[in-house]
Design a protein around this motif. Structure first.
Motif, short mmCIF file in Angstrom:
data_model
loop_
_atom_site.label_atom_id
_atom_site.label_comp_id
_atom_site.label_asym_id
_atom_site.label_seq_id
_atom_site.Cartn_x
_atom_site.Cartn_y
_atom_site.Cartn_z
N SER A 14 -4.86 1.05 -11.60
CA SER A 14 -5.33 2.45 -11.63
C SER A 14 -4.19 3.42 -11.33
O SER A 14 -3.99 4.41 -12.04
CB SER A 14 -6.46 2.63 -10.62
OG SER A 14 -6.86 3.97 -10.55
N THR A 15 -3.42 3.13 -10.27
CA THR A 15 -2.31 4.01 -9.88
C THR A 15 -1.27 4.11 -10.99
O THR A 15 -0.82 5.21 -11.36
CB THR A 15 -1.65 3.47 -8.59
OG1 THR A 15 -2.60 3.50 -7.53
CG2 THR A 15 -0.45 4.32 -8.20
N GLN A 62 -10.15 -0.60 -13.94
CA GLN A 62 -9.23 0.41 -13.42
C GLN A 62 -8.53 1.17 -14.55
O GLN A 62 -7.97 2.24 -14.32
CB GLN A 62 -8.18 -0.25 -12.53
CG GLN A 62 -8.73 -0.89 -11.28
CD GLN A 62 -7.64 -1.50 -10.42
OE1 GLN A 62 -6.51 -1.05 -10.44
NE2 GLN A 62 -7.98 -2.53 -9.65
N LEU A 111 -2.60 6.04 -14.09
CA LEU A 111 -2.58 7.49 -13.89
C LEU A 111 -1.16 8.03 -13.93
O LEU A 111 -0.92 9.13 -14.43
CB LEU A 111 -3.24 7.84 -12.55
CG LEU A 111 -4.76 7.63 -12.48
CD1 LEU A 111 -5.26 7.82 -11.06
CD2 LEU A 111 -5.49 8.58 -13.43
N LEU A 112 -0.22 7.25 -13.39
CA LEU A 112 1.18 7.67 -13.44
C LEU A 112 1.68 7.73 -14.87
O LEU A 112 2.42 8.64 -15.25
CB LEU A 112 2.04 6.70 -12.61
CG LEU A 112 3.54 7.00 -12.54
CD1 LEU A 112 3.81 8.41 -12.03
CD2 LEU A 112 4.25 5.97 -11.65
N GLN A 162 1.84 7.48 -6.57
CA GLN A 162 0.69 8.32 -6.95
C GLN A 162 1.20 9.58 -7.64
O GLN A 162 2.07 10.28 -7.13
CB GLN A 162 -0.10 8.73 -5.71
CG GLN A 162 -0.90 7.61 -5.07
CD GLN A 162 -2.18 7.30 -5.82
OE1 GLN A 162 -2.55 8.01 -6.77
NE2 GLN A 162 -2.86 6.24 -5.45
N LEU A 170 2.51 1.78 -3.49
CA LEU A 170 1.56 2.36 -4.45
C LEU A 170 1.30 3.83 -4.13
O LEU A 170 1.13 4.65 -5.03
CB LEU A 170 0.26 1.57 -4.46
CG LEU A 170 0.37 0.16 -5.08
CD1 LEU A 170 -0.90 -0.64 -4.82
CD2 LEU A 170 0.63 0.26 -6.58
N GLY A 171 1.29 4.16 -2.83
CA GLY A 171 1.12 5.56 -2.44
C GLY A 171 2.25 6.44 -2.93
O GLY A 171 2.04 7.58 -3.34
N GLN A 214 0.83 -1.22 0.00
CA GLN A 214 0.00 0.00 0.00
C GLN A 214 0.86 1.27 0.00
O GLN A 214 0.56 2.23 -0.71
CB GLN A 214 -0.93 0.01 1.24
CG GLN A 214 -1.95 -1.10 1.25
CD GLN A 214 -1.51 -2.29 2.08
OE1 GLN A 214 -0.38 -2.78 1.91
NE2 GLN A 214 -2.38 -2.75 2.96
N HIS A 267 -5.67 -3.65 -4.62
CA HIS A 267 -5.16 -2.42 -3.97
C HIS A 267 -5.13 -1.24 -4.95
O HIS A 267 -4.71 -0.14 -4.57
CB HIS A 267 -3.74 -2.65 -3.42
CG HIS A 267 -3.71 -3.41 -2.14
ND1 HIS A 267 -4.64 -3.25 -1.14
CD2 HIS A 267 -2.83 -4.35 -1.67
CE1 HIS A 267 -4.35 -4.03 -0.12
NE2 HIS A 267 -3.26 -4.72 -0.42
N GLY A 268 -5.54 -1.48 -6.20
CA GLY A 268 -5.59 -0.38 -7.18
C GLY A 268 -4.31 -0.17 -7.95
O GLY A 268 -4.05 0.94 -8.44
N ALA A 269 -3.50 -1.23 -8.11
CA ALA A 269 -2.21 -1.07 -8.80
C ALA A 269 -2.39 -0.62 -10.24
O ALA A 269 -1.66 0.27 -10.72
CB ALA A 269 -1.43 -2.39 -8.76
#
Length: 493
Positions: free
Chosen positions: A283-284, A332, A287-288, A246, A242-243, A239, A279-281
């Motif tokens: 999506s993250t 995602q 967006l990156l 962002q 991935l943060g 987590q 965990h949204g990998a």
């Protein structure tokens, strides 16, 4: 492969499912090869004094007697400055492989150095840690093994207060971890994963970058899929990683590069990629990727590819997971901006870093393989022609471009309608003339799909290829006539 019947080519024992099967087999082989590519390395962190930086102090090779003298002075000197200076001299000497060998041969040397590392004087601790760091950078396995008694102390100091000291301990551990299974075997039960999970909450970017390096070294160990990655996935590290990826003003490129590679190694292990997806990998990272495409339009920073490469690999490999559909992973990435951003990056790679073109095309292949919506995005954004412009770059690039076009074509007649007629026909005539068998094979595969869903395309192709052959024949005839005329002129002369 082709047979003439009633003026139209027909398929011979090779349907769409068979074409898909062949392509997936090739992709699986390529994925395996890419997963096996690792980035094992060591890093040297030196904070030279002004005198050293200016070349005023030259490091010399130290013999065992000199090493013993410096260790005695550091241990028993009456003045703190004298003790620190002795360790500094030892540290400079340890930059030489020969001094390193002499050091580990000297009985009790490592015990004395560990004693100085655990002393209650901060400057001596720091200089002793720097000596260990020089040893950790050695290419000699015996030197690395000799550092084993110090590793548990280095691990303990990760919970300290000095960011500089923590950074030094992390890089030293990272160097030792990658070289020695014995070091990993000792540190795992001592709690290196929880210690790293605590470090990732540090507010210092230098600590985070060093942590990313150490974690990436740990994740590349041959026993990582069984003994390390499950613990990492069970901690708070994913987590936080991935943060740190962002997009936004707080994104630190150096930190992001390290943790993007960490994610890449975790994903390649295939231990539990479904967890990362939940965990949204996707999506993250998506967006990156959009943010990076925006950045390359503003700045021509050559370092951006250091982050783009692992991000593309993470996305590509996650999209091959069977769990993607099960946990809603495709949702995602339901963003047309991802496709548009990818083409911006492809154009950037073509101009600045052609070697990375295949990374972007591999991602596009995985995006379009099972997704009609992404194939629609490729068509609606008029990206077929930009794709075709990449064909001359290399045979590897050509195969990937043609594979993406096959992905689009196999979605059915409506998609083939957009592909043909258009610039595809002359491009295919060129790729069919290639000397590379894989390029020709992929071109024939694309033609087969086009003829299946748009039978009239076969007539266009045959007519155009016939005209091209006629033009070549006429040019050859004209050339022969000119040669004959020149020969006659020469005889008459």
């Amino acid at each position: 492969m082709w047979s003439r019947r009633q003026g139209r080519p027909r398929l011979l024992r090779c349907g769409v499912e068979e074409l898909r099967r062949r392509r997936r087999e090739r992709e699986a082989a390529l994925r395996k090869a890419r997963r096996e590519q690792q980035l094992v390395s060591k890093r040297l962190l030196r904070d030279d004094t002004p005198e050293e930086a200016e070349g005023g102090l030259v490091a010399v090779i130290l013999g065992e007697v000199q090493i013993q003298q410096f260790l005695c002075s550091a241990q028993r000197g009456t003045e703190e400055k004298e003790r620190e200076g002795a360790l500094t001299s030892l540290r400079r000497g340890l930059q030489h492989p020969e001094t390193q060998q002499n050091f580990i041969r000297l009985e009790g040397s490592m015990r004395t150095l560990v004693g100085l590392l655990t002393s209650n004087q901060a400057l001596l601790q720091l200089e002793a840690a720097r000596c260990l760091h020089e040893l950790s950078h050695s290419e000699q396995s015996a030197v690395t093994e000799a550092c084993l008694p110090a590793t548990s102390y280095l691990l303990t100091y990760l919970s300290g207060h000095s960011s500089d000291f923590i950074e030094l301990c992390l890089y030293t551990l990272g160097n030792l971890i990658v070289e020695s299974e014995a070091v990993r075997r000792q540190l795992l039960p001592q709690g290196i994963v929880p210690a790293l999970a605590a470090c990732i909450q540090s507010p210092h970017s230098t600590v985070l970058e060093a942590l990313g390096y150490t974690l990436s070294q740990l994740l590349q160990a041959k026993e990582a899929p069984e003994k390390i990655i499950p613990s990492v996935l069970g901690s708070s590290l994913p987590q936080y990683m991935l943060g740190l990826l962002q997009p936004g003003p707080k994104l630190n490129p150096g930190v992001a590069v390290e943790f993007a590679w960490c994610l890449h190694y975790i994903i390649c292990s295939q231990v539990n990629n479904a967890l990362l997806i939940t965990h949204g990998a996707l999506s993250t990272l998506g967006l990156l990727l959009v943010d990076l495409a925006r950045a390359v339009q503003i700045s021509e920073d050559a370092g951006l590819e250091l982050l783009v490469c692992p991000v593309l690999r993470c996305l590509s490999n996650l999209l091959t997971e069977a769990a993607v559909e099960a946990v809603g992973g495709q949702m995602q990435l339901r963003d047309e901006r991802v496709v548009a951003s990818l083409f911006i990056l492809l154009r950037f790679f073509l101009q600045k870093q052609p070697s990375l073109l295949h990374e972007g095309l591999w991602f596009l292949n995985n995006l379009t393989a099972n997704s009609p919506s992404f194939c629609t995005s490729v068509l609606s954004l008029d990206l077929i022609e930009p794709l075709l412009q990449l064909l001359p770059v290399s045979n590897v690039v050509s195969v990937l471009v043609l594979t993406v076009l096959c992905n689009v074509a196999e979605k059915g007649p409506a998609y083939c309608w957009h592909l043909w007629p258009g610039p595809l026909l002359p491009s295919l005539l060129d790729t069919l003339a290639s000397s590379d068998t894989e390029v020709v094979g992929q071109s024939l595969e694309l033609l087969q799909l086009l003829f299946l869903y748009r039978p009239e395309a076969a007539q266009d192709f045959l007519q155009q290829s016939g005209l091209l052959a006629l033009e070549r024949h006429e040019k050859e005839t004209q050339l022969q006539d000119r040669v004959h005329a020149l020969q006659r002129t020469a005889l008459m002369g």
